[in-house]
Design a protein around this motif. Structure first.
Motif, PDB file in Angstrom:
ATOM      1  N   GLY A   1       0.148  -5.021  -4.852  1.00 21.11           N
ATOM      2  CA  GLY A   1       0.054  -3.624  -4.917  1.00 21.11           C
ATOM      3  C   GLY A   1       0.882  -3.363  -6.243  1.00 21.11           C
ATOM      4  O   GLY A   1       1.492  -2.210  -6.008  1.00 21.11           O
TER       5      GLY A   1
ATOM      6  N   LYS B   1       0.772  -0.377  -8.123  1.00 19.27           N
ATOM      7  CA  LYS B   1       0.713   1.398  -7.690  1.00 19.27           C
ATOM      8  C   LYS B   1       1.632   2.368  -7.617  1.00 19.27           C
ATOM      9  O   LYS B   1       1.548   3.334  -7.541  1.00 19.27           O
ATOM     10  N   TYR B   2       2.695   1.414  -7.693  1.00 18.59           N
ATOM     11  CA  TYR B   2       4.483   2.635  -7.854  1.00 18.59           C
ATOM     12  C   TYR B   2       4.415   3.597  -8.940  1.00 18.59           C
ATOM     13  O   TYR B   2       4.671   4.029  -8.547  1.00 18.59           O
TER      14      TYR B   2
ATOM     15  N   GLU C   1       0.506   4.465  -0.826  1.00 22.82           N
ATOM     16  CA  GLU C   1      -0.504   5.067  -0.854  1.00 22.82           C
ATOM     17  C   GLU C   1      -0.673   6.199  -0.144  1.00 22.82           C
ATOM     18  O   GLU C   1      -0.796   6.632   0.798  1.00 22.82           O
TER      19      GLU C   1
ATOM     20  N   ARG D   1      -4.879   8.553 -13.649  1.00 22.32           N
ATOM     21  CA  ARG D   1      -5.251   6.845 -14.113  1.00 22.32           C
ATOM     22  C   ARG D   1      -4.502   7.121 -15.573  1.00 22.32           C
ATOM     23  O   ARG D   1      -5.959   7.721 -16.371  1.00 22.32           O
TER      24      ARG D   1
ATOM     25  N   ASN E   1       1.035  -1.453  -0.236  1.00 25.88           N
ATOM     26  CA  ASN E   1       0.301  -0.388   0.254  1.00 25.88           C
ATOM     27  C   ASN E   1       1.261   1.429   0.184  1.00 25.88           C
ATOM     28  O   ASN E   1       1.018   1.525   0.965  1.00 25.88           O
TER      29      ASN E   1
END
Length: 292
Positions: free
Chosen positions: A250, A253-254, A58, A69, A56
């Motif tokens: 995850g 997400k990076y 974020e 996005r 996570n």
């Protein structure tokens, strides 16, 4: 945290949230992990640690952030990085400031599932201790309504506040990572001795604490590290240990947050490796839960 300006930047509201609100980056419903039964998990934004395997990313910054996005973006320059003006929803605000009343309204939507399954509400992060005063008031309100409550924590934070949180929890899910104090400090920035002391004090005050071990290749999965955790736990009358195998959920997400992901080429633990650790923990008399 360094962010690619084309992908992620801090929103106009920065720093910690006002005292009367909590800053949340996700509310996950119908979770079958993170405690007993069907649960709603509230993820608080902000973490003092820098675990390179974190799923996570974020959660790390306490600031609100705007991400873009790419798949949704028309590059139309209409929105001027204003989330509310984006015509396609490509811009997203990460981190919502919520009052107790607002958060309780979201939680109470799932009450029927808590009652029917023996579930409840888990506060997670990030690190919940970064917003401990707000979390404490939330737990008090949840307990007044009879909800089952839990927190997930590393114990890296204020001892007094952690003990107060523990008094309003049916269980505290407590992560153990690297048991070499120097490596733990260098890799994730954690004060190991403080976390061990905090664990001890939680158990001593009668809080139901469940140890959890993230199984991270190259860091926590060695038998030496596992044995060091079990040796520490042997001083307490505990019945259960959770093993949390590393995963790559995850990883995408990076890139969105403009961050380097050091674990992108690290393979997940095999069933054989997990089973070997399970047997080692069970041999010390614990019931083992895989995945929390």
């Amino acid at each position: 945290m360094s962010c690619n300006p084309n992908r992620c930047h801090d929103a106009a509201v920065e720093g910690t949230p006002p005292p009367s609100t909590g800053r949340v980056f996700n509310i996950q419903r119908y979770s079958l992990n993170d405690g007993e039964g069907i649960r709603t998990v509230v993820f608080f934004k902000g973490c003092p640690l820098r675990c390179p395997w974190c799923s996570n990313p974020e959660s790390r910054s306490s600031k609100q952030q705007i991400i873009r996005r790419e798949a949704k973006c028309r590059h139309c320059a209409v929105c001027s990085n204003d989330v509310n003006e984006c015509p396609t929803g490509a811009l997203e605000l990460v981190g919502t400031d919520m009052t107790l009343d607002e958060l309780m309204a979201e939680i109470e939507r799932d009450e029927v599932f808590y009652r029917s399954s023996g579930g409840g509400v888990t506060l997670s992060g990030g690190e919940v201790l970064t917003q401990a005063p707000f979390a404490l008031e939330l737990l008090k309100r949840l307990k007044r309504l009879g909800y089952n409550t839990a927190i997930e924590t590393t114990g890296h934070g204020n001892t007094t506040l952690l003990l107060e949180l523990g008094q309003f929890c049916d269980e505290v899910l407590y992560d153990f990572k690297i048991m070499d104090s120097k490596v733990a400090k260098d890799v994730v920035g954690i004060n190991l001795q403080r976390c061990l002391d905090n664990f001890r004090q939680l158990v001593d005050q009668g809080t139901h604490v469940v140890p959890r071990i993230p199984l991270i290749p190259g860091y926590t999965m060695s038998f030496e590290n596992i044995d060091a955790i079990l040796d520490f736990l042997s001083a307490f009358d505990l019945q259960e240990v959770h093993l949390l195998p590393f995963h790559q959920f995850g990883a995408n997400k990076y890139e969105i947050f403009g961050m380097d992901y050091e674990f992108k080429d690290v393979p997940v633990p095999t069933d054989t490796e997990i089973e070997a650790i399970r047997r080692r923990v069970e041999a010390r008399g614990y019931t083992v839960n895989i995945g929390g």
